[in-house]
Design a protein around this motif. Structure first.
Motif, short mmCIF file in Angstrom:
data_model
loop_
_atom_site.label_atom_id
_atom_site.label_comp_id
_atom_site.label_asym_id
_atom_site.label_seq_id
_atom_site.Cartn_x
_atom_site.Cartn_y
_atom_site.Cartn_z
N UNK A 153 4.54 15.83 20.48
CA UNK A 153 4.54 14.57 20.08
C UNK A 153 4.66 14.13 18.73
N UNK A 154 4.41 13.22 18.23
CA UNK A 154 4.54 12.63 16.86
C UNK A 154 3.47 13.23 16.06
N UNK A 155 3.36 13.90 14.94
CA UNK A 155 2.40 14.44 14.03
C UNK A 155 1.83 13.16 13.44
N UNK A 156 0.57 13.09 13.01
CA UNK A 156 -0.22 12.25 12.40
C UNK A 156 -1.20 12.69 11.85
N UNK A 157 -1.41 12.28 10.54
CA UNK A 157 -2.68 12.98 9.82
C UNK A 157 -4.00 12.26 10.13
N UNK A 158 -4.86 12.89 9.85
CA UNK A 158 -6.26 12.00 9.99
C UNK A 158 -6.36 10.91 9.16
N UNK A 159 -7.12 9.80 9.69
CA UNK A 159 -7.26 8.56 9.12
C UNK A 159 -8.30 8.65 8.00
N UNK A 160 -7.82 8.18 6.84
CA UNK A 160 -8.44 8.24 5.62
C UNK A 160 -9.47 7.19 5.33
N UNK A 161 -10.82 7.52 5.16
CA UNK A 161 -12.06 6.75 4.84
C UNK A 161 -12.40 6.72 3.42
N UNK A 162 -13.02 5.83 2.73
CA UNK A 162 -13.32 5.87 1.27
C UNK A 162 -14.36 6.97 1.07
N UNK A 163 -15.31 7.10 1.98
CA UNK A 163 -16.55 8.00 1.76
C UNK A 163 -16.08 9.44 1.86
N UNK A 164 -14.61 9.91 2.31
CA UNK A 164 -14.27 11.03 2.48
C UNK A 164 -13.88 11.53 1.14
N UNK A 165 -13.69 11.00 -0.05
CA UNK A 165 -13.23 11.55 -1.30
C UNK A 165 -12.05 10.72 -1.82
N UNK A 166 -11.29 11.54 -2.86
CA UNK A 166 -10.23 10.72 -3.70
C UNK A 166 -8.97 10.45 -2.65
N UNK A 167 -8.58 9.28 -2.72
CA UNK A 167 -7.46 8.69 -2.04
C UNK A 167 -6.32 8.31 -2.98
N UNK A 168 -5.12 8.55 -2.66
CA UNK A 168 -3.84 8.38 -3.61
C UNK A 168 -3.25 6.91 -3.04
N UNK A 169 -2.91 6.09 -4.07
CA UNK A 169 -2.30 4.99 -3.76
C UNK A 169 -0.83 5.09 -4.29
N UNK A 170 0.25 4.44 -3.24
CA UNK A 170 1.49 4.50 -3.67
C UNK A 170 2.09 3.31 -4.39
N UNK A 171 1.01 2.59 -4.90
CA UNK A 171 1.69 1.45 -5.58
C UNK A 171 1.12 1.75 -7.10
N UNK A 172 2.18 1.38 -8.22
CA UNK A 172 1.74 1.61 -9.61
C UNK A 172 0.47 0.51 -9.70
N UNK A 173 -0.28 0.82 -10.94
CA UNK A 173 -1.41 -0.01 -11.52
C UNK A 173 -0.96 -0.64 -12.68
#
Length: 173
Positions: A153-173
């Motif tokens: 089937x379609x490979x899907x990554x695990x859903x990211x939650x804020x308490x799980x650690x650093x997250x990366x945004x794909x929009x410039x700041x």
């Protein structure tokens, strides 16, 4: 004026009203007639002849159902479905493939052109049909059980939650 005529007709001849109401009731009951009801099972030759005459058959053609089937003197007709009858014969009622005053089969509701045809020979024997059915069902189950362990089937990554650690945004700041 019309009401007065109806009252006069009812008072002068009450049997005519009864006959008129009887006609309308008969039409509402799908043209049921007391003469359509089969008589008692014929036991003597004279009773057989009378029953054959009643159903428009000759003595040689007339054969009642067995007494334990409780059809009375109704004739045993051949088991021929409407689909097996000749389509080019000029029937009186071609949509039903019947002639006027033709005796119905006792199970006529089963033998219509859109229903079961008892006199039709199947294209394949029943054993062949059963074999194909069982092979199809068995093949479906085997495919199901084989692919149960091989999921794709379609490979899907695990859903990211804020308490799980650093997250990366794909929009410039």
């Amino acid at each position: 004026m019309a009401l007065a005529l109806v009252k006069k007709a009812i008072i002068s001849n009450p049997s005519s009203l009864r006959k008129t109401v009887g006609i309308f009731c008969n039409a509402a009951r799908n043209h049921w007639n007391y003469q359509y009801k089969p008589g008692p099972y014929p036991r003597t030759q004279a009773e057989r002849e009378a029953a054959a005459k009643k159903y428009g058959l000759t003595i040689d053609e007339y054969q009642p159902y067995p007494e334990e089937m409780c059809y009375g003197d109704y004739p045993k007709m051949p088991d021929i479905g409407a689909d097996s009858k000749d389509p080019s014969y000029p029937y009186d009622s071609p949509e039903l493939k019947r002639n006027f005053n033709e005796t119905f089969h006792a199970q006529a509701e089963i033998f219509g052109e859109d229903r079961y045809d008892i006199s039709m020979r199947p294209r394949l024997p029943v054993l062949t049909q059963l074999t194909w059915f069982l092979c199809t069902i068995t093949g479906s189950f085997l495919l199901y059980f084989y692919f149960e362990n091989h999921k794709f089937g379609r490979p899907v990554t695990a859903k990211q939650y804020p308490q799980d650690g650093p997250h990366y945004l794909f929009s410039p700041k």
